[in-house]
Design a protein around this motif. Sequence first.
Motif, PDB file in Angstrom:
ATOM      1  N   ASN A   1       0.818  -1.212   0.000  1.00  0.00           N
ATOM      2  CA  ASN A   1       0.000   0.000   0.000  1.00  0.00           C
ATOM      3  C   ASN A   1       0.855   1.266   0.000  1.00  0.00           C
ATOM      4  OD1 ASN A   1       0.873   0.299   2.640  1.00  0.00           O
ATOM      5  ND2 ASN A   1      -1.069  -0.263   3.554  1.00  0.00           N
ATOM      6  N   ASP A   2       2.104   1.149  -0.451  1.00  0.00           N
ATOM      7  CA  ASP A   2       3.008   2.293  -0.468  1.00  0.00           C
ATOM      8  C   ASP A   2       2.559   3.400  -1.418  1.00  0.00           C
ATOM      9  OD1 ASP A   2       4.576   1.004   1.369  1.00  0.00           O
ATOM     10  OD2 ASP A   2       6.089   0.361  -0.087  1.00  0.00           O
TER      11      ASP A   2
ATOM     12  N   TRP B   1      -0.534   4.415  -1.800  1.00  0.00           N
ATOM     13  CA  TRP B   1      -1.856   4.890  -1.385  1.00  0.00           C
ATOM     14  C   TRP B   1      -1.978   6.404  -1.559  1.00  0.00           C
ATOM     15  CZ3 TRP B   1      -4.794   7.731   2.107  1.00  0.00           C
ATOM     16  CH2 TRP B   1      -6.128   7.318   2.269  1.00  0.00           C
ATOM     17  N   LYS B   2      -1.003   7.150  -1.085  1.00  0.00           N
ATOM     18  CA  LYS B   2      -1.060   8.612  -1.192  1.00  0.00           C
ATOM     19  C   LYS B   2      -1.075   9.056  -2.649  1.00  0.00           C
ATOM     20  CE  LYS B   2       1.205  12.925   0.133  1.00  0.00           C
ATOM     21  NZ  LYS B   2       0.447  13.583  -0.894  1.00  0.00           N
ATOM     22  N   GLN B   3      -0.266   8.414  -3.495  1.00  0.00           N
ATOM     23  CA  GLN B   3      -0.240   8.780  -4.907  1.00  0.00           C
ATOM     24  C   GLN B   3      -1.582   8.489  -5.576  1.00  0.00           C
ATOM     25  OE1 GLN B   3       2.143   7.203  -3.235  1.00  0.00           O
ATOM     26  NE2 GLN B   3       4.155   7.564  -4.089  1.00  0.00           N
TER      27      GLN B   3
ATOM     28  N   PHE C   1      -4.477   8.401  -4.018  1.00  0.00           N
ATOM     29  CA  PHE C   1      -5.413   9.383  -3.454  1.00  0.00           C
ATOM     30  C   PHE C   1      -5.247  10.720  -4.195  1.00  0.00           C
ATOM     31  CE2 PHE C   1      -7.469  10.313   0.920  1.00  0.00           C
ATOM     32  CZ  PHE C   1      -8.436  11.114   0.340  1.00  0.00           C
ATOM     33  N   ASP C   2      -4.010  11.144  -4.423  1.00  0.00           N
ATOM     34  CA  ASP C   2      -3.766  12.385  -5.178  1.00  0.00           C
ATOM     35  C   ASP C   2      -4.295  12.261  -6.606  1.00  0.00           C
ATOM     36  OD1 ASP C   2      -2.555  13.483  -2.952  1.00  0.00           O
ATOM     37  OD2 ASP C   2      -0.504  13.117  -3.666  1.00  0.00           O
TER      38      ASP C   2
ATOM     39  N   LEU D   1      -7.903   2.256  -3.156  1.00  0.00           N
ATOM     40  CA  LEU D   1      -7.817   2.912  -1.856  1.00  0.00           C
ATOM     41  C   LEU D   1      -8.597   2.146  -0.786  1.00  0.00           C
ATOM     42  CD1 LEU D   1      -8.271   6.581  -3.109  1.00  0.00           C
ATOM     43  CD2 LEU D   1      -6.147   5.557  -2.234  1.00  0.00           C
TER      44      LEU D   1
ATOM     45  N   ARG E   1      -6.539   6.363   8.212  1.00  0.00           N
ATOM     46  CA  ARG E   1      -6.599   6.367   6.747  1.00  0.00           C
ATOM     47  C   ARG E   1      -8.042   6.177   6.277  1.00  0.00           C
ATOM     48  NH1 ARG E   1      -2.582   2.656   3.236  1.00  0.00           N
ATOM     49  NH2 ARG E   1      -1.126   4.319   3.697  1.00  0.00           N
TER      50      ARG E   1
ATOM     51  N   GLU F   1      -9.943   9.375   6.835  1.00  0.00           N
ATOM     52  CA  GLU F   1      -9.540  10.383   5.839  1.00  0.00           C
ATOM     53  C   GLU F   1     -10.232  10.135   4.503  1.00  0.00           C
ATOM     54  OE1 GLU F   1      -5.501  12.088   3.635  1.00  0.00           O
ATOM     55  OE2 GLU F   1      -5.366  10.316   4.909  1.00  0.00           O
TER      56      GLU F   1
END
Length: 122
Positions: free
Chosen positions: A17-18, A20-22, A24-25, A50, A59, A62
């Motif tokens: 899940n590394d 995940w932020k990318q 989400f963006d 996600l 998470r 969010e």
Amino acid sequence: MKDYAVIGLAGAGARNNDVWKQVFDHLRSVLRRKRRARGQSEVSFALAYLAQHVADPSRRSELVAFIRRHWDALDEADWFARLWPDASPDGPHLDSVAEPDRESIRTWVREPLFRPLGVPKG
């Protein structure tokens, strides 16, 4: 190209899940597009990835808060009704939202994109 990468991540049920932020963006940027696909869209594939990685309660909160804030722009009510009803605006308080069923989400992603093609005749 990013849309296709997200489809692959969601369909593979990536245990990592590394990104995940990318993703989400990427979802944020997709929501700003004027034209988007319907049905199995780039939005639903991003949500599928996600949602498979929300074991961490912060998470999950969010993501659900984002979903509820952008509900009118998402146009994925059927997806949520079928795969993660708790995340909808009518769902429980953020702290009480349960994780969606990962296997159901992976199954949704894989149909029809990743289903076996069958054995060629001849």
